[in-house]
Design a protein around this motif. Structure first.
Motif, PDB file in Angstrom:
ATOM      1  N   UNK A  31       0.128  -0.616  -0.028  1.00 12.16           N
ATOM      2  CA  UNK A  31      -0.244   0.166   0.345  1.00 12.16           C
ATOM      3  C   UNK A  31       1.123   1.446  -0.312  1.00 12.16           C
ATOM      4  N   UNK A  32       0.571   2.010  -0.492  1.00 13.03           N
ATOM      5  CA  UNK A  32       1.202   3.742  -0.393  1.00 13.03           C
ATOM      6  C   UNK A  32       0.226   4.589  -0.285  1.00 13.03           C
ATOM      7  N   UNK A  33       0.458   5.210   0.644  1.00  8.60           N
ATOM      8  CA  UNK A  33      -0.183   6.393   1.269  1.00  8.60           C
ATOM      9  C   UNK A  33       0.638   7.148   1.612  1.00  8.60           C
ATOM     10  N   UNK A  41      -1.376  12.623  -7.185  1.00  7.66           N
ATOM     11  CA  UNK A  41      -1.058  11.448  -6.393  1.00  7.66           C
ATOM     12  C   UNK A  41      -2.482  10.408  -5.954  1.00  7.66           C
ATOM     13  N   UNK A  42      -3.491  10.989  -6.964  1.00  7.27           N
ATOM     14  CA  UNK A  42      -5.199  10.424  -6.890  1.00  7.27           C
ATOM     15  C   UNK A  42      -5.165   8.451  -7.356  1.00  7.27           C
ATOM     16  N   UNK A  43      -4.006   7.859  -7.697  1.00  8.96           N
ATOM     17  CA  UNK A  43      -3.915   6.455  -7.464  1.00  8.96           C
ATOM     18  C   UNK A  43      -3.158   5.702  -6.635  1.00  8.96           C
ATOM     19  N   UNK A  44      -3.078   6.604  -5.597  1.00 11.86           N
ATOM     20  CA  UNK A  44      -2.982   5.954  -4.183  1.00 11.86           C
ATOM     21  C   UNK A  44      -3.809   6.388  -3.258  1.00 11.86           C
ATOM     22  N   UNK A  45      -3.338   5.456  -1.996  1.00 14.02           N
ATOM     23  CA  UNK A  45      -4.251   5.889  -1.314  1.00 14.02           C
ATOM     24  C   UNK A  45      -4.098   7.235  -0.328  1.00 14.02           C
ATOM     25  N   UNK A  46      -4.490   8.421  -0.216  1.00  9.98           N
ATOM     26  CA  UNK A  46      -4.403   9.250   0.880  1.00  9.98           C
ATOM     27  C   UNK A  46      -5.111  10.097   1.993  1.00  9.98           C
ATOM     28  N   UNK A  47      -4.109  10.191   3.033  1.00 10.20           N
ATOM     29  CA  UNK A  47      -4.341  10.361   4.114  1.00 10.20           C
ATOM     30  C   UNK A  47      -4.595  11.697   4.472  1.00 10.20           C
ATOM     31  N   UNK A  48      -4.818  12.205   5.750  1.00  7.66           N
ATOM     32  CA  UNK A  48      -4.948  13.747   6.252  1.00  7.66           C
ATOM     33  C   UNK A  48      -4.056  14.161   5.393  1.00  7.66           C
ATOM     34  N   UNK A  49      -4.172  15.330   4.871  1.00  6.31           N
ATOM     35  CA  UNK A  49      -3.817  16.162   4.006  1.00  6.31           C
ATOM     36  C   UNK A  49      -2.810  16.920   5.710  1.00  6.31           C
ATOM     37  N   UNK A  50      -1.404  17.376   5.355  1.00  6.42           N
ATOM     38  CA  UNK A  50      -0.374  18.166   5.807  1.00  6.42           C
ATOM     39  C   UNK A  50       0.658  16.973   6.189  1.00  6.42           C
ATOM     40  N   UNK A  51       1.149  16.974   7.206  1.00  3.93           N
ATOM     41  CA  UNK A  51       2.371  16.273   7.680  1.00  3.93           C
ATOM     42  C   UNK A  51       1.293  14.816   8.546  1.00  3.93           C
ATOM     43  N   UNK A  61      -3.646   6.047   8.855  1.00  3.07           N
ATOM     44  CA  UNK A  61      -1.950   5.447   8.492  1.00  3.07           C
ATOM     45  C   UNK A  61      -2.713   3.933   9.232  1.00  3.07           C
ATOM     46  N   UNK A  62      -2.921   4.063  10.545  1.00  2.00           N
ATOM     47  CA  UNK A  62      -3.252   2.841  12.009  1.00  2.00           C
ATOM     48  C   UNK A  62      -4.400   1.435  10.953  1.00  2.00           C
TER      49      UNK A  62
END
Length: 482
Positions: A31-33, A41-51, A61-62
């Motif tokens: 998986x690429x988060x 990066x729409x082809x990858x799983x997005x997590x909350x924007x920011x750092x 992530x968990x």
């Protein structure tokens, strides 16, 4: 070889050819988060924007990660890494069962590849600016077990690392496994005061919270120390001594001595200058002052090779030393004729064993430089003695009740000697603070920390981490015995 989930900023992925190639092959990453909003990066799983500093991001992530290992690419720098390097990290993780793995790396500066070694992690490496580089590997089970339960906006990854360190090995691979282009190109001397910048205050408060929780978990948290009754003060013929260790400072020593002589004190004081076998005109300049004014005490240690800490020990153990020993570096000056009065008065009002003031950064001509006033307002009576273990310094000028500092002493080094003494004092005694500027700290080409090579930065950081290790062990022992 186990597969790994990659957690990476969109900026790093966009700018790194090697990452694009490795990710596109999809032969290692399950998986690429991606964090950091990016249309690419729409082809990858997005997590909350920011750092990755918030609890919300770590929770995402968990909930999304699938693999046994999580490979984090921290920050937004351009990072180049090979598939072989990633496999190397995974192999060592499997062999050692470490909970957090990092490595040395290369940096590209001015189109040159420069080796950037990191340092070993230890018990005292609890500062939040520890340099792990931009790539770390964490087993998913460790991540799940140690993810902080507190709700952080800024300190979540820091708290995660502290949690991991209590139950797992944090392991350094002394190999340069990847290359990065640093974003922050400031000199080392310009970076060291970021943690006292007012704009970072909210972040620092969270970091303090995380560090304080960690110290409680490991049994190293302490309460404010004892007040001083100054019962020994009458044993001293002089109320205060300005201590100036010096070696080869012919360019600045006059300003320092004049600054001390011009103090409008309401009590007796002298100036103890420990001349560490200067080979320029420094000794001659001091001799002239000592001839003109009996308050100037010129001491030359019998042994050569002392560092600043050794010079301080020689001064405070001297029969000339007053009840209060007050710092003045040989290339700095007091900001006003009332500095000595304010410091000594603070001892009495605070009933403390040490007083730490505030200072203003200036150039050689004493014109203010950013960040200006360094007041270390992060210190609080309730928790300053604990938060002191997280940060790299406590401020200046520093002053000591002589009977106490004679017992504790300074390590004979020229970096961190004052920090070690302050930590030891705060373990058992109260420390007082003055938040107005008492001192002008001049930055010039002769400063020992104005711009340091990475090897020297690492040596300094490792030593201060070692000081913290000693202190944490001492505090754990103190708490067990109480």
């Amino acid at each position: 070889m186990q597969k790994v989930d990659l957690i990476i900023s969109g900026t790093s992925l966009k700018n790194s050819n090697s990452l694009k190639r490795i990710v596109s092959e999809q032969n290692l990453f399950e998986t690429v988060l991606v964090y950091d909003k990016s249309d690419d990066n729409k082809s990858f799983t997005q997590i909350d924007f920011g750092d990755l500093t918030s609890s919300k991001s770590l929770g995402s992530i968990l909930n999304t990660a699938k693999s046994e290992y999580l490979l984090f690419i921290l920050g937004f720098a351009k990072v180049e890494i090979t598939l072989e390097s990633i496999k190397r990290m995974l192999s060592i993780a499997e062999q050692t069962s470490a909970g957090f793995i990092y490595s040395d790396y290369n940096e590209i500066i001015d189109n040159k590849v420069i080796k950037h070694p990191t340092i070993e992690y230890q018990l005292g490496s609890i500062r939040d600016d520890f340099d792990f580089g931009n790539i770390v590997l964490i087993p998913r089970k460790v991540f799940e077990d140690e993810i902080p339960t507190e709700d952080y906006k800024h300190a979540a990854f820091y708290a995660l690392r502290l949690n991991i360190s209590t139950n797992h090995k944090i392991l350094r691979i002394p190999e340069h496994l990847y290359t990065q282009e640093p974003i922050d190109l400031r000199k080392s001397g310009e970076k060291q005061f970021d943690y006292v910048d007012p704009k970072n205050q909210t972040v620092q408060k969270e970091m303090e919270k995380a560090a304080s929780i960690h110290l409680k978990k490991i049994g190293a948290s302490i309460r404010q120390g004892n007040e001083i009754n100054f019962s020994e003060i009458d044993n001293f013929s002089t109320r205060a001594s300005v201590i100036i260790p010096v070696k080869n400072r012919e360019k600045t020593i006059k300003d320092a001595v004049e600054s001390a002589l011009n103090q409008d004190a309401s009590f007796s004081y002298n100036i103890i200058i420990v001349d560490n076998h200067s080979t320029d005109k420094t000794s001659e300049i001091i001799k002239e002052y000592s001839k003109k004014d009996e308050r100037v005490i010129h001491l030359i240690p019998p042994q050569k090779g002392l560092n600043i800490g050794g010079c301080w020990n020689y001064a405070v153990q001297s029969k000339h030393c007053g009840a209060f020993a007050v710092q003045l570096d040989s290339d700095d000056v007091y900001s006003s004729p009332d500095t000595l009065n304010k410091i000594v008065n603070a001892f009495y009002s605070e009933k403390c064993a040490m007083v730490i003031g505030s200072y203003t950064m200036t150039n050689f001509e004493m014109k203010e430089l950013p960040p200006g006033l360094i007041d270390h307002k992060e210190w609080t009576d309730d928790n300053g003695m604990n938060n002191a273990l997280r940060i790299n310094g406590l401020g200046a000028p520093r002053a000591f009740y002589t009977p106490i500092i004679r017992k504790i002493g300074f390590p004979d080094v020229s970096y961190g000697e004052d920090y070690a003494a302050a930590l030891a004092i705060s373990r058992d005694y109260k420390i007082g603070r003055i938040y107005e500027s008492l001192y002008l700290c001049r930055r010039w080409e002769g400063n020992t920390d104005s711009d340091l090579p990475i090897e020297k930065v690492n040596k300094n950081n490792f030593y201060k981490d070692k000081i913290r290790t000693f202190e944490i062990l001492a505090r754990q022992r103190k708490n067990k015995n109480e």
